[in-house]
Design a protein around this motif. Structure first.
Motif, mmCIF file in Angstrom:
data_model
loop_
_atom_site.group_PDB
_atom_site.id
_atom_site.type_symbol
_atom_site.label_atom_id
_atom_site.label_comp_id
_atom_site.label_asym_id
_atom_site.label_seq_id
_atom_site.Cartn_x
_atom_site.Cartn_y
_atom_site.Cartn_z
ATOM 1 N N UNK A 173 74.759 25.652 64.996
ATOM 2 C CA UNK A 173 73.932 24.934 64.018
ATOM 3 C C UNK A 173 74.289 25.363 62.596
ATOM 4 N N UNK A 174 74.625 26.645 62.434
ATOM 5 C CA UNK A 174 75.008 27.123 61.102
ATOM 6 C C UNK A 174 76.292 26.460 60.628
ATOM 7 N N UNK A 175 77.240 26.281 61.545
ATOM 8 C CA UNK A 175 78.523 25.680 61.172
ATOM 9 C C UNK A 175 78.407 24.189 60.838
ATOM 10 N N UNK A 176 77.275 23.598 61.126
ATOM 11 C CA UNK A 176 77.062 22.207 60.738
ATOM 12 C C UNK A 176 76.543 22.087 59.305
ATOM 13 N N UNK A 185 76.857 22.332 55.391
ATOM 14 C CA UNK A 185 77.913 22.284 54.387
ATOM 15 C C UNK A 185 77.958 23.553 53.530
ATOM 16 N N UNK A 186 76.794 24.110 53.127
ATOM 17 C CA UNK A 186 76.830 25.350 52.339
ATOM 18 C C UNK A 186 77.552 26.496 53.040
ATOM 19 N N UNK A 187 77.498 26.514 54.372
ATOM 20 C CA UNK A 187 78.193 27.564 55.116
ATOM 21 C C UNK A 187 79.684 27.509 54.849
ATOM 22 N N UNK A 188 80.250 26.317 54.824
ATOM 23 C CA UNK A 188 81.683 26.170 54.592
ATOM 24 C C UNK A 188 82.045 26.451 53.144
ATOM 25 N N UNK A 191 74.552 38.194 52.431
ATOM 26 C CA UNK A 191 73.190 37.807 52.077
ATOM 27 C C UNK A 191 73.075 36.291 51.950
ATOM 28 N N UNK A 192 74.097 35.639 51.399
ATOM 29 C CA UNK A 192 74.088 34.183 51.273
ATOM 30 C C UNK A 192 74.055 33.515 52.640
ATOM 31 N N UNK A 193 74.847 34.062 53.577
ATOM 32 C CA UNK A 193 74.889 33.497 54.929
ATOM 33 C C UNK A 193 73.526 33.627 55.601
ATOM 34 N N UNK A 194 72.889 34.793 55.435
ATOM 35 C CA UNK A 194 71.565 34.993 56.019
ATOM 36 C C UNK A 194 70.529 34.120 55.329
ATOM 37 N N UNK A 195 70.698 33.864 54.036
ATOM 38 C CA UNK A 195 69.780 32.995 53.301
ATOM 39 C C UNK A 195 69.683 31.608 53.924
ATOM 40 N N UNK A 196 70.826 31.072 54.372
ATOM 41 C CA UNK A 196 70.833 29.693 54.864
ATOM 42 C C UNK A 196 70.682 29.591 56.376
#
Length: 400
Positions: free
Chosen positions: A213-216, A218-221, A328-333
């Motif tokens: 679900x995280x890889x879907x 856009x901010x993750x990429x 921290x950004x990854x955990x934020x989203x």
């Protein structure tokens, strides 16, 4: 958090930081590089790729270790990772001129994977102990990782001068095994506590998004691609900090000191900028660091002597900041539950960056006879992260 839990947190933090301090010799290859090249009669380009492959192994270890620790517990995976790391360093001590190519498997492969296992577990664990200060937790963890070069840089050089390459690796492996196995005994997760911040988030985000679900998102990429580009300058320069410094007018002792200074700067960037990101925002932090990296890349074209040391230190500072801010950004989203796996996937950007840009730099150095073209390339790679962070800022608001 009760008084007992606060005391427990202190013990866990100390243990985690000791582990990071030991496995942080990932950044010491610039000290080992020349000694290994001379001892085995190896060519410089092959030796410089050891660092790149180890970083790729480190990133892959973050991904695999993050997934395993999300399924099990950080103590077990930390034990496994630290043992793999120490075994890789020990096996490197057994190599000969005929088997030196196996260093890609021992130091880069086994050592890198183990380092990634331990690093990812410790980082994720500390974030869970500081649910409302993830930037600070990330910075605390990875700053210890960066400080490893400060402590072990001079030690490694002294050992190399007195004991030679094989016994240096053997000694370090033994010391690290004793220290990390002891520290791993105290690594544990906190009691399940809902952070104040999570109480104001959607239920699915407070619970944590799965990797798929995280890889879907856009901010993750945006994070993963920024990780690929913003680290290019450091990946190009880190294997040659010592040798390039000596070409730029430094003595060997001052060049080794420069490596240690990068450890201090790296740690300062990791802790300082990650903590600042809790206040000024993650995207503003990354944009500032990308701009600083671009300036440093251009300055490295002609930097000499003391100015070279200054620029290298600023480059290390700029590299350290994203290393602590991106988790921290990854955990934020995506939430904290699967943070180990999710950031491990994003870190693949760092792994590919290490191999791709070191390889490109090697080609450019062979073609031009110097590093000017490499640093021009490095400066250009600082533009995409700025654009990606502006896009992240707009798209991340939709899932907050």
């Amino acid at each position: 958090m009760s008084k007992k839990e606060k005391s427990m947190r202190i013990v866990v933090v100390v243990a985690c930081l000791l582990i990071q301090l030991c496995v942080g010799i990932l950044y010491l290859w610039s000290v080992f590089n020349n000694a290994v090249t001379e001892h085995f009669g190896w060519n410089a380009r092959s030796a410089s790729m050891v660092s790149s492959f180890m970083i790729f192994g480190f990133v892959l270890g973050n991904l695999i270790g993050g997934f395993l620790q999300d399924k099990t517990n950080p103590r077990l995976i930390s034990f496994v990772g630290c043992f793999m790391f120490c075994l890789g360093i020990f096996l490197t001590s057994l190599l000969t001129e005929k088997t030196v190519a196996l260093i890609y498997l021992t130091y880069s492969g086994l050592g890198g994977l183990g380092c990634g296992f331990a690093y990812g577990c410790v980082l994720s664990c500390l974030q869970k102990w500081f649910p409302d200060n993830r930037g600070f937790a990330s910075g605390l963890s990875v700053s210890a990782f960066g400080l490893s070069t400060v402590l072990f840089g001079p030690v490694a050089q002294t050992l190399l001068n007195r004991l030679g390459v094989p016994h240096t690796f053997m000694t370090l492996a033994g010391v690290f095994l004793l220290a990390t196995m002891t520290a791993c005994c105290f690594v544990r997760l906190p009691p399940r506590v809902q952070s104040v911040e999570n109480q104001n988030k959607p239920a699915q985000l407070a619970e944590g998004l799965t990797p798929l679900r995280t890889m879907r998102l856009f901010p993750f990429w945006c994070i993963a691609l920024s990780c690929f580009f913003i680290n290019a300058t450091w990946n190009i320069v880190v294997p040659v900090i010592k040798s390039l410094g000596m070409e730029r007018g430094l003595s060997e002792s001052i060049a080794v000191l420069a490596v240690s200074i990068t450890g201090i700067a790296n740690a300062a960037g990791r802790l300082g900028m990650a903590t600042a990101s809790d206040k000024i925002g993650r995207t503003n932090t990354i944009i500032f660091l990308a701009a600083l990296t671009a300036v440093c890349a251009v300055a490295l074209i002609w930097a000499q002597g003391v100015f070279y040391v200054t620029v290298i230190a600023l480059t290390a500072f700029a590299y350290g900041g994203p290393s602590a801010t991106f988790p921290a950004m990854t955990t934020d989203i995506s939430g904290a539950r699967f943070s180990g796996t999710n950031y491990g996937i994003a870190m693949l950007g760092l792994g590919f960056s290490s191999v791709v840009f070191n390889w490109l730099s090697g080609l450019l150095v062979e073609a031009t006879g110097g590093f000017s073209a490499s640093f021009i390339l490095a400066a250009a790679t600082c533009v995409p992260p700025i654009i990606l962070m502006l896009v992240y800022r707009k798209t991340a608001k939709k899932i907050a």
